[in-house]
Structures are given as C-alpha cells and as structure tokens.
Design a protein around this motif. Structure first.
Motif, PDB file in Angstrom:
ATOM      1  N   LEU A 188      38.437 -16.364  39.318  1.00  0.00           N
ATOM      2  CA  LEU A 188      38.267 -16.217  40.693  1.00  0.00           C
ATOM      3  C   LEU A 188      39.417 -16.447  41.439  1.00  0.00           C
ATOM      4  O   LEU A 188      39.829 -15.802  42.208  1.00  0.00           O
ATOM      5  N   ARG A 189      40.106 -17.442  40.865  1.00  0.00           N
ATOM      6  CA  ARG A 189      41.610 -17.874  41.603  1.00  0.00           C
ATOM      7  C   ARG A 189      42.429 -16.752  41.479  1.00  0.00           C
ATOM      8  O   ARG A 189      43.382 -16.291  42.091  1.00  0.00           O
ATOM      9  N   SER A 233      41.294 -13.555  43.481  1.00  0.00           N
ATOM     10  CA  SER A 233      41.684 -13.675  44.842  1.00  0.00           C
ATOM     11  C   SER A 233      43.070 -13.569  45.237  1.00  0.00           C
ATOM     12  O   SER A 233      43.372 -13.159  46.250  1.00  0.00           O
ATOM     13  N   PHE A 253      44.091  -9.804  44.824  1.00  0.00           N
ATOM     14  CA  PHE A 253      43.504  -9.059  45.597  1.00  0.00           C
ATOM     15  C   PHE A 253      43.876  -9.427  47.320  1.00  0.00           C
ATOM     16  O   PHE A 253      43.563  -8.562  47.995  1.00  0.00           O
ATOM     17  N   GLY A 254      43.883 -10.599  47.250  1.00  0.00           N
ATOM     18  CA  GLY A 254      44.363 -11.116  48.858  1.00  0.00           C
ATOM     19  C   GLY A 254      45.716 -10.577  49.217  1.00  0.00           C
ATOM     20  O   GLY A 254      45.895 -10.425  50.473  1.00  0.00           O
ATOM     21  N   ALA A 274      38.896 -10.397  55.326  1.00  0.00           N
ATOM     22  CA  ALA A 274      39.050 -10.518  53.795  1.00  0.00           C
ATOM     23  C   ALA A 274      39.974 -11.261  53.354  1.00  0.00           C
ATOM     24  O   ALA A 274      39.938 -11.879  52.223  1.00  0.00           O
ATOM     25  N   ARG A 275      41.286 -11.364  53.897  1.00  0.00           N
ATOM     26  CA  ARG A 275      42.292 -12.213  53.559  1.00  0.00           C
ATOM     27  C   ARG A 275      41.763 -13.664  53.405  1.00  0.00           C
ATOM     28  O   ARG A 275      42.018 -14.571  52.605  1.00  0.00           O
ATOM     29  N   SER A 330      38.902 -14.736  53.195  1.00  0.00           N
ATOM     30  CA  SER A 330      37.989 -14.885  52.378  1.00  0.00           C
ATOM     31  C   SER A 330      38.528 -15.202  50.791  1.00  0.00           C
ATOM     32  O   SER A 330      38.213 -15.920  50.006  1.00  0.00           O
ATOM     33  N   PHE A 331      39.346 -14.269  50.312  1.00  0.00           N
ATOM     34  CA  PHE A 331      40.308 -14.358  49.230  1.00  0.00           C
ATOM     35  C   PHE A 331      40.821 -15.724  49.215  1.00  0.00           C
ATOM     36  O   PHE A 331      41.072 -16.538  48.144  1.00  0.00           O
ATOM     37  N   ILE A 345      38.562 -18.724  48.436  1.00  0.00           N
ATOM     38  CA  ILE A 345      38.469 -18.657  46.990  1.00  0.00           C
ATOM     39  C   ILE A 345      39.452 -19.084  46.141  1.00  0.00           C
ATOM     40  O   ILE A 345      39.396 -19.973  45.384  1.00  0.00           O
ATOM     41  N   PHE A 346      40.740 -18.993  46.481  1.00  0.00           N
ATOM     42  CA  PHE A 346      41.756 -19.255  45.572  1.00  0.00           C
ATOM     43  C   PHE A 346      42.223 -20.768  45.793  1.00  0.00           C
ATOM     44  O   PHE A 346      42.233 -21.453  44.721  1.00  0.00           O
ATOM     45  N   SER A 406      38.974 -23.007  44.192  1.00  0.00           N
ATOM     46  CA  SER A 406      39.200 -22.664  42.611  1.00  0.00           C
ATOM     47  C   SER A 406      40.355 -23.727  42.197  1.00  0.00           C
ATOM     48  O   SER A 406      40.032 -24.187  41.163  1.00  0.00           O
TER      49      SER A 406
END
Length: 347
Positions: A96-97, A100, A103-104, A112-113, A115-116, A119-120, A123
């Motif tokens: 996930l790290r 993210s 994709f970030g 969205a940025r 959220s990513f 997660i980064f 994690s």
C-alpha cells in the motif's frame, strides 16, 4: 558454512534496517508534517529524498527471506507460522505504501492526493513497528523451534515486542531526520535544515529513552539476549550510543557529511548488537545456527549466488546512491529529453 550463511543473513538485515529504515522514517515525518499548507515544503523535501531509491531498498528484504528460507528452513517455518499476523501487516503496508507513493503523483484532485498521502504515511509507521515486534518476539523466546507455530497473538503483543516496535519506529525516524537535514542543505533550504534538525534531536532523544526502557524490559523478558547485550555485544551498544550522539553533534550549525555516516553507524550497530547478543542462536535457547542449517551443498550455492550479487548488484546500488546524492538523476534536475526549442527553431 552455516556461520557464513548466518553472517550473510544478519548483514542483509542490517543493510535493510539502515536504508529501508530511513525510507520508512521519511514516511513518519510525512505523517507528522501537518496539513496541506503547513506540510507542503517538508513533504517536497521528503519526496525529493526518497523518490529515486524507495523501490530499490526492498531488494534486501527479499534477499533476507530467500536466505532464511533456503539456509535455515526450520527457523523460517517457525517464524512465519508464528508471526504470520505482523508479517501480513508488514507486507500489506509495503504494498500500500508503494502504491500510494506512486499513484499519489499521478492524480490531480487534492482529495485523492491527501488519501494516498495518508496511506503512505500510516504504512510507513506500521511496517517498521511490525518488524520490530517480530524481532522482540524472537528475542523473548516466543517462537518455538521445530517448525511449529507459537501463539499467534502473544508472540508479537508482549512487552518486548512493543518496546522493540517502538524502538524501530523511533530509530528509523531519527536516521531519516538526519539524512533529510543533509538533503535540505543540498537543496540550499535553510528553513528545512532547521526543521529537520529539530526533529532529528527529538527523535534521537525518544530513541534513547525507548532503548533505556527496553533494557529493563529485555532483562526481565529476554534474559539470554540481555546477557549478550551486557557482555559480548556491549561494544556495539556503546558504538551505537556514541555514534547517535555524534550525529546530532555534527548537525550543529552547518550540517556535516559525517553526521549521515554517524547516524547510519548508530542504527547499524544497534541491529548488529541484537545479532551478536543472541549468537549462536537463531531462536534464543531453542535453535542454534548449526542445528537449523541446511546441507552444506545448499549453503554453498547460496553463498556463490550472494558473491555474484556482490559483484553485479551492489555496484549498481552504489552508482544509484552516488547519482542521487549528486543530483544527476532525472527526478533531480536532468531532463529525460533535452530541450530542443520550438518548432520554428528546429525548422
């Protein structure tokens, strides 16, 4: 042969703890940087620092699993069967790290940025904590020998595992802050130099406090490892403490190149101290290196492959880090394609 394989395994663990740990520590500072406006510049420095190398660091983790599985299969079975929960958390965190982080940079919507980014950052804390908890469970004898499964909860939710998990997070944050201070200097950003210097000092103080508490916990929960830390591994413990303080001293005023080396030495000596303290056990007081070792032919093949890796792969890593530090990678100022001017100029 078995000793050489064990030394190879601990060398890989140490390298991953240093370079992968610095990567995770940068994510910790991403998590604590604050809101979008307040944390914008620190996150830019963090992205600039880890962007070129974040994928390469996990090669060492794969290497660790391969050597452990091939050369010490009984220990591998016991550890994975007992620690499948924190190992799963760590694996998901790494995936996930990475996703993210990648994709970030490709999305344009601010929501969205964020959220990513969340997660980064989360994690980046869960992964080192999980690995530290696993090390604590091994050190405190929670993993049985014989390829059997231990308690799936208490094996990594116990005083030693909690302290080791917190120590892993604080040490990775400390190393990352020291390296980020140097990177901010390379970017000629004095504000960020001061920003990360303060965080390096804070993380170093927390790591020292956790390590001190950890000694009392290890004394009661992992007596064999404690005995090793206070005898044969004591020089490494002292080196870790002195190097850690030395790195902070070298950060005073204009950051010195030696500060990075001292921080790396502090983290590396700490990991090596754990290995020396529990030698010659892979699982303290239940499974020795020689008892867990694979046949000599298998170990020889692994050592030969590792020697080839040293000749072929390690130079590539060195080149990557040198180019990164000199700002010669595309992400750091060298365009993928040279500027050819306008269409009229070319005509």
């Amino acid at each position: 042969m078995d000793t050489a394989a064990a030394l190879l395994l601990f060398a890989a663990i140490t390298i991953y703890a240093i370079f992968g740990g610095a990567d995770f520590g940068a994510g910790f500072w991403d998590l604590t940087a604050g809101g979008a406006r307040r944390g914008e510049r620190p996150r830019e420095v963090i992205d600039h620092s880890i962007g070129p190398v974040w994928e390469a660091n996990h090669v060492w983790l794969i290497f660790i699993f391969v050597v452990l599985w091939t050369c010490f299969s009984e220990a591998y079975a016991s550890i994975t069967l007992t620690m499948f929960v924190p190992l799963t958390v760590a694996a998901l965190g790494i995936v996930l790290r990475g996703a993210s982080f990648a994709f970030g940079k490709a999305v344009f919507r601010q929501r969205a940025r964020r959220s990513f980014g969340a997660i980064f950052a989360v994690s980046s804390v869960l992964v080192p904590y999980s690995f530290g908890a696993i090390a604590g469970g091994i050190a405190s004898g929670q993993v049985p020998a014989g390829g059997r499964a231990g308690d799936p909860l208490h094996s990594w939710v116990n005083p030693t595992s909690v302290v080791m998990g917190l120590l892993a997070v604080s040490v990775t944050a400390y190393v990352a802050a020291v390296l980020l201070t140097w990177d901010a200097r390379r970017l000629s950003d004095e504000a960020m130099v001061g920003y990360f210097r303060v965080r390096a000092v804070a993380a170093g103080a927390v790591a020292g406090a956790v390590a001190l508490v950890g000694l009392f916990v290890v004394r009661s929960e992992a007596s064999y490892v404690f005995g090793g830390l206070t005898s044969r591994a004591l020089p490494l413990v002292i080196i870790s403490a002195v190097a850690g303080l030395g790195a902070l001293f070298l950060l005073r005023g204009r950051p010195h190149r030696g500060g990075r080396l001292a921080a790396i030495a502090a983290a590396g000596a700490l990991v090596l101290a754990w290995g020396v303290a529990q030698w010659d056990y892979l699982l303290p007081e239940t499974l020795t290196v020689s008892a867990a070792a694979a046949p000599s032919g298998t170990i020889t093949a692994v050592l030969v492959a590792a020697g080839l890796a040293v000749l072929l792969i390690v130079p590539a890593f060195i080149l990557l880090y040198v180019l990164d530090q000199r700002g010669l990678l595309p992400e750091e100022g060298v365009d993928d394609e040279p500027d050819r001017g306008s269409g009229a100029d070319r005509a």
